[in-house]
Write a protein that holds these residues in place. Structure first.
Motif, PDB file in Angstrom:
ATOM      1  N   LEU A 135       0.835  -1.216   0.000  1.00 25.75           N
ATOM      2  CA  LEU A 135       0.000   0.000   0.000  1.00 25.75           C
ATOM      3  C   LEU A 135       0.860   1.251   0.000  1.00 25.75           C
ATOM      4  O   LEU A 135       0.578   2.218  -0.709  1.00 25.75           O
ATOM      5  CB  LEU A 135      -0.933  -0.010   1.226  1.00 25.75           C
ATOM      6  CG  LEU A 135      -2.077  -1.026   1.202  1.00 25.75           C
ATOM      7  CD1 LEU A 135      -2.776  -1.081   2.556  1.00 25.75           C
ATOM      8  CD2 LEU A 135      -3.094  -0.695   0.111  1.00 25.75           C
ATOM      9  N   VAL A 150      -1.332   3.640  -2.162  1.00 25.87           N
ATOM     10  CA  VAL A 150      -2.776   3.448  -2.008  1.00 25.87           C
ATOM     11  C   VAL A 150      -3.131   3.818  -0.566  1.00 25.87           C
ATOM     12  O   VAL A 150      -3.003   3.015   0.349  1.00 25.87           O
ATOM     13  CB  VAL A 150      -3.189   1.986  -2.313  1.00 25.87           C
ATOM     14  CG1 VAL A 150      -4.709   1.826  -2.191  1.00 25.87           C
ATOM     15  CG2 VAL A 150      -2.735   1.587  -3.689  1.00 25.87           C
ATOM     16  N   GLY A 151      -3.464   5.064  -0.365  1.00 26.09           N
ATOM     17  CA  GLY A 151      -3.769   5.513   0.992  1.00 26.09           C
ATOM     18  C   GLY A 151      -5.231   5.853   1.129  1.00 26.09           C
ATOM     19  O   GLY A 151      -6.086   5.232   0.497  1.00 26.09           O
ATOM     20  N   GLY A 152      -5.490   6.835   1.954  1.00 27.68           N
ATOM     21  CA  GLY A 152      -6.857   7.298   2.151  1.00 27.68           C
ATOM     22  C   GLY A 152      -7.704   6.243   2.836  1.00 27.68           C
ATOM     23  O   GLY A 152      -7.200   5.262   3.404  1.00 27.68           O
ATOM     24  N   GLY A 202      -7.180   2.593   1.511  1.00 26.00           N
ATOM     25  CA  GLY A 202      -5.962   1.943   2.022  1.00 26.00           C
ATOM     26  C   GLY A 202      -6.151   1.501   3.463  1.00 26.00           C
ATOM     27  O   GLY A 202      -5.803   0.383   3.854  1.00 26.00           O
ATOM     28  N   LEU A 203      -6.730   2.407   4.222  1.00 23.67           N
ATOM     29  CA  LEU A 203      -6.974   2.118   5.645  1.00 23.67           C
ATOM     30  C   LEU A 203      -7.957   0.954   5.797  1.00 23.67           C
ATOM     31  O   LEU A 203      -7.770   0.072   6.647  1.00 23.67           O
ATOM     32  CB  LEU A 203      -7.550   3.385   6.297  1.00 23.67           C
ATOM     33  CG  LEU A 203      -7.334   3.542   7.792  1.00 23.67           C
ATOM     34  CD1 LEU A 203      -5.874   3.434   8.156  1.00 23.67           C
ATOM     35  CD2 LEU A 203      -7.880   4.885   8.245  1.00 23.67           C
ATOM     36  N   VAL A 213      -6.121  -2.292   5.187  1.00 24.14           N
ATOM     37  CA  VAL A 213      -5.308  -2.708   6.353  1.00 24.14           C
ATOM     38  C   VAL A 213      -6.230  -3.238   7.452  1.00 24.14           C
ATOM     39  O   VAL A 213      -5.959  -4.280   8.063  1.00 24.14           O
ATOM     40  CB  VAL A 213      -4.440  -1.535   6.875  1.00 24.14           C
ATOM     41  CG1 VAL A 213      -3.691  -1.956   8.142  1.00 24.14           C
ATOM     42  CG2 VAL A 213      -3.462  -1.077   5.826  1.00 24.14           C
ATOM     43  N   MET A 236       1.823   8.352   5.308  1.00 26.80           N
ATOM     44  CA  MET A 236       0.998   7.128   5.263  1.00 26.80           C
ATOM     45  C   MET A 236       1.108   6.287   6.542  1.00 26.80           C
ATOM     46  O   MET A 236       0.623   5.164   6.614  1.00 26.80           O
ATOM     47  CB  MET A 236       1.379   6.288   4.048  1.00 26.80           C
ATOM     48  CG  MET A 236       0.954   6.960   2.761  1.00 26.80           C
ATOM     49  SD  MET A 236       1.190   5.923   1.342  1.00 26.80           S
ATOM     50  CE  MET A 236      -0.313   5.001   1.351  1.00 26.80           C
ATOM     51  N   TYR A 283      -0.546   6.670   8.923  1.00 27.36           N
ATOM     52  CA  TYR A 283      -1.898   6.439   9.444  1.00 27.36           C
ATOM     53  C   TYR A 283      -2.430   5.037   9.102  1.00 27.36           C
ATOM     54  O   TYR A 283      -3.436   4.604   9.644  1.00 27.36           O
ATOM     55  CB  TYR A 283      -2.879   7.518   8.948  1.00 27.36           C
ATOM     56  CG  TYR A 283      -3.032   7.586   7.456  1.00 27.36           C
ATOM     57  CD1 TYR A 283      -3.823   6.665   6.769  1.00 27.36           C
ATOM     58  CD2 TYR A 283      -2.406   8.586   6.710  1.00 27.36           C
ATOM     59  CE1 TYR A 283      -3.951   6.721   5.398  1.00 27.36           C
ATOM     60  CE2 TYR A 283      -2.535   8.652   5.344  1.00 27.36           C
ATOM     61  CZ  TYR A 283      -3.313   7.712   4.689  1.00 27.36           C
ATOM     62  OH  TYR A 283      -3.433   7.767   3.335  1.00 27.36           O
TER      63      TYR A 283
END
Lengths: 139, 411
Positions: free
Chosen positions: A53, A58-60, A63-64, A67, B32, B34
């Motif tokens: 990620l 690939v965040g936001g 992405g969260l 995970v 990132m 977070y």
């Protein structure tokens, strides 16, 4: 080695469904079945998915969410092996998914408080993580 | 013992968390970080809401504090929780001498607030004093991140008393005490055993007049009887390590003889010959009997056996004069044979109950069988030699003690 599957495939299926939109990340799923066998392999799967990620940016929230789903899957596989009651799955799911409103809060704060940059929030998270690790591992 | 500590699982997840952070930094995408929030939340929930105080009360219930050896009893644990505990492991500290035959000494349970749960397991009691001292409790949070261990001091004592057989005490001495008892006495007096005829003395009761002899002699003649009296019994138990495989039989024999003494109202004493000898002075009664049985329960084979020295010391200072000594010993050590000679030299009448240590063995090969036979022959030769010092009852432990006594002593 205990091997039992009950609810853990559910987050895996959701994750696989989301990953269909990210072809680059799909190879990660090859490691997922290992989590059914031991928690150690599960954590490796988690680290690899975070690595992918970060690498593919690939965040936001998506992405969260990935995970969180990976974590729910790894923990559920453990709870399956321990034959845990259903409410424990619910607690794991709620705890992991609480990250999303937290992220939304942090993102919101960064908009309304320009001086309070994302870097500062990252440092804040890092410090809290360090303190938390100390607290957890101290005798 | 650490009270509250993370498990290996928590450390693995923590490592994954830090690796995530490092990857974010090394990839220069530090914002990132977070992505680690779900893991942090999970840890936080586990610590904040599932950290227990372990407010649990446990009570152990034993059916009785004295149990016959070989019996199976149920031990109950009553657990009361003052808080909600999703996962609690209780480990009972079962003493070494006790064998769990049903159930387990470990229990995994989930308790609600104010819930009372009864747990149980069954144990086979062996002879001896068994001390339950503590109960270990281990709490693990539902996710397996943290553990909290606590040890609850909960003391209980269980005495495994020896099995008791109904036997008759053999005697090789006469009744010497003033009190009336089962043994013929050298004194003349009231009794049932006829002794002689003598001339009537004023004061003799009419029932002792021998009318036939009176008619024949022409004078009033009376019967004389042997009086029947008691004698003090001293039981000497050899707890030497060479007879370790028959010590349980020796203890049972001693306890059975003491019970017979108790039934007859005979006073008895006990010398348990271990490295530190245990001496129960000669006395009567149930309380004394139970005291001696408790002493016998503690008997264990001992390497530093000085039985001859102990016997000599006690003969000089404590043994009552003219007592009947019952010596329970396999007579396999030089010390134990020396002790027997010592009793003889000090003028005591002794009966030896000698459990055969080789009769308890089961040979696994022809060589072993031959070795046992040779050792048994050597022991038998010793017994023959020692038979001039005492009456010896050679007891094959596969047979009841009663039979062994009856074979030697005419009761």
């Amino acid at each position: 080695m205990k091997f039992r599957i009950r609810f853990s495939p559910i987050p895996l299926v959701i994750m696989a469904f989301i990953l269909l939109g990210y072809k680059d990340l799909l190879p990660v799923l090859a490691l997922a079945p290992l989590a059914f066998f031991s928690y150690f392999f599960g954590t490796i799967f988690l680290v690899v998915i975070i690595g992918f990620l970060v690498y593919y940016k690939v965040g936001g929230i998506e992405g969260l969410l990935l995970v969180a789903l990976a974590l729910i899957f790894v923990e559920s596989a453990y709870l399956d092996r321990e034959n845990a009651p259903r409410e424990h799955y619910l607690i794991v799911a709620v705890a992991a998914l609480l990250a999303i409103p937290t992220y939304v809060l942090i993102a919101g704060l960064s908009i309304f408080m320009p001086k309070f940059e994302v870097t500062a929030i990252a440092v804040l998270i890092l410090i809290s993580l360090y303190l938390f690790s100390r607290m957890v591992t101290s005798d | 013992m650490r009270e509250f500590y993370p498990t290996g699982k928590a450390l693995q997840l923590l490592l994954a968390l830090w690796l995530g952070v490092l990857m974010a930094f090394f990839a220069l995408r530090w914002d990132m970080i977070y992505l680690t929030l779900p893991v942090i939340w999970l840890f936080f929930i586990a610590v904040a809401f599932f950290k227990p105080k372990l407010e649990v009360k446990i009570e152990r219930i034993l059916p009785h504090d004295r149990i016959l050896e070989g019996e199976i009893i149920e031990v109950k644990l009553v657990v009361k929780s003052n808080e909600r505990i999703p996962s609690l492991k209780i480990t009972e500290d079962v003493p070494e001498g006790l064998e769990v035959v049903e159930g387990s000494k470990e229990f995994l349970l989930s308790l609600k607030r104010d819930e009372v749960r009864e747990l149980s397991y069954k144990i086979k009691v062996r002879r001896g004093v068994h001390e339950f001292s503590k109960i270990k409790m281990s709490y693990q949070d539902p996710f397996g991140f943290f553990k909290k261990d606590r040890q609850l001091e909960l003391y209980d004592e269980l005495i495994g008393v020896p099995l008791i057989e109904d036997v008759i005490t053999p005697y090789s001495t006469k009744g010497t005490k003033i009190t009336v008892g089962p043994l013929p006495s050298p004194r003349i007096g009231e009794g049932v055993e006829f002794h002689a005829i003598r001339e009537y003395q004023p004061g003799d009761p009419f029932k002792v007049i021998n009318w036939k002899a009176t008619a024949k002699i022409g004078k009033i003649m009376s019967n004389e009887y042997e009086s029947e009296r008691k004698v003090d019994v001293v039981i000497v138990l050899d707890a030497g390590y060479l007879g370790a495989n028959v010590i349980d039989y020796s203890v049972r024999a001693a306890a059975s003889l003491m019970l017979d003494c108790l039934k007859n109202g005979t006073s008895f004493g006990l010398l348990l010959s271990e490295s530190v000898p245990l001496w129960a002075r000669v006395d009567y009664g149930k309380r004394h009997f139970f005291k001696c049985v408790d002493l016998l329960s503690t008997a264990k084979p001992d390497k530093n056996n000085l039985i001859a020295y102990q016997v000599e010391h006690l003969i000089r200072t404590r043994f009552p004069a003219n007592a009947q000594i019952i010596y329970v010993s396999p007579l396999v050590s030089e010390e134990s044979r020396k002790a027997l000679k010592m009793m003889y030299h000090y003028g005591y009448k002794t009966i030896v109950i000698s459990p055969d240590p080789y009769s308890a063995l089961k040979p696994k090969s022809n060589e072993e069988d031959l070795a046992i036979k040779i050792l048994d022959l050597r022991r038998k030769a010793y017994l023959r030699k020692l038979s001039s010092y005492a009456l010896i009852i050679d007891w094959d432990v596969t047979k009841p003690l009663k039979t062994a006594i009856a074979e030697v002593v005419r009761l």
